[in-house]
Write an enzyme that holds these catalytic residues in place. Sequence first.
Site, PDB file in Angstrom:
ATOM      1  N   SER A 182       0.706  -1.552  -0.022  1.00  8.54           N
ATOM      2  CA  SER A 182       0.275  -0.067  -0.078  1.00  8.54           C
ATOM      3  C   SER A 182       1.227   1.501  -0.397  1.00  8.54           C
ATOM      4  CB  SER A 182      -0.908   0.441   1.204  1.00  8.54           C
ATOM      5  OG  SER A 182      -2.176  -1.084   0.866  1.00  8.54           O
ATOM      6  N   SER A 211      -6.207   3.833   4.005  1.00  2.97           N
ATOM      7  CA  SER A 211      -5.444   3.067   3.041  1.00  2.97           C
ATOM      8  C   SER A 211      -6.180   2.343   2.094  1.00  2.97           C
ATOM      9  CB  SER A 211      -4.667   2.251   4.027  1.00  2.97           C
ATOM     10  OG  SER A 211      -3.790   1.523   3.096  1.00  2.97           O
ATOM     11  N   LYS A 245       0.865   4.015  -2.603  1.00  2.00           N
ATOM     12  CA  LYS A 245      -1.172   4.584  -3.293  1.00  2.00           C
ATOM     13  C   LYS A 245       0.296   6.510  -2.625  1.00  2.00           C
ATOM     14  CE  LYS A 245      -3.548   1.162  -1.006  1.00  2.00           C
ATOM     15  NZ  LYS A 245      -4.275   1.146   0.041  1.00  2.00           N
TER      16      LYS A 245
END
Length: 392
Positions: free
Chosen positions: A57, A122, A60
């Site tokens: 993640s 997230s 991102k």
Amino acid sequence: MNRLRTLVAATALTSTIAAPAAAPPFETPARVAYLLDLSSGAELLNKGADTPMPPASMAKMMTTEVAFELIDSGKLALSKTCTVQPATWQKWHGPAAGSTMFLSPNEQVSLENLLHGIVTLSGNDASVVVAECIGGTEQAFATQMNALAKKLGMTGSRFCNSNGWPDEGCTVVTARDLAKLARASIERHPKLYKQFYGQPSFTWGKTLGSGQDITQANRNPILGKVPGADGLKTGHTEEAGYGFTGSAEQNGRRLIMVMAGLPSFNSRIEESVKLMNWGFNAWQSKPLYAANAAVGSAEVQLGSAATVPLVAQRAIAVTYPAGAVGGEPKLKIAYNGPLKAPIAKGAQVAELIVTTPDGTVQRMPLVAGEAVEEAGFFGRLWLGLKQLVGMA
């Protein structure tokens, strides 16, 4: 020809700097660990900083950075409404879809709320909705991600999706590149960085049945545990392990850290806090030049001026281990010269090289303080005559 000039006068500015004692070692079970001091550009820890790895993640951060670039350039508004496509919701809801913002099919959500859903929660769903809203398709948005990565000098990274979901090795980054990305968000978009990063929690979505609001806490492991912590992003997949790109600022000194390949959620908390505290406590920073201060000059060839002033692009400091005793760093200006005109004001044309007494080298960019135009015909003729008679 590469020019090196020792700054004798500048060294006097640092007469109180202590000679570094050996920095305390830092041991960690993380497969990758990297710590950068933005005040000086010094790498305080480098364990596999250029090793290719899946970002999970932490990818991102790039999705967010693409949006930040468009917002600050006036091409995109935080108030823009994005639609949650039913197919996107179908793919990115439920336990198998990982972290979620709890979006609903056909829901209309502002870009502002979606960015909170990406940064704080997230949300895999939020990331894809933003990608489709900006790029039309996630694949097209990935092209924008890669274009921005190239612009930021992230030479070891490639993005194939917007949320870092495992994709058979297509999406890959390095810790050094993640630090560059974090730095870009902090320095290029300070207002947006402050608005979205470092929020302790965010509320979105309703529980089934009772319809209560869903509030989720930020997973940032140093938030509230390290003074000055305000970013950035965690990541976890089975392949990548537990990772984190983080930043904190104390007394005007900002550090960026990247860790990856940790074995557990708790170890990510422990190691991240430990590394950031080590960076602030085991090292200290000494200011050298304020932002835009004159540092020296460089020779110019065939220009409207014979020299160009060199100024600090940002505040310059030197970092060295705490608890040192006596000694001074050596300062030199390096550039490939003489520089050729024309030279644009603000163009990076040189480096300040700082060598601490233990031999550690830190490099900081220097930019042209003034524009230098190319000399006209008569100017070149006069310069040629001066060189011919030994006046230059």
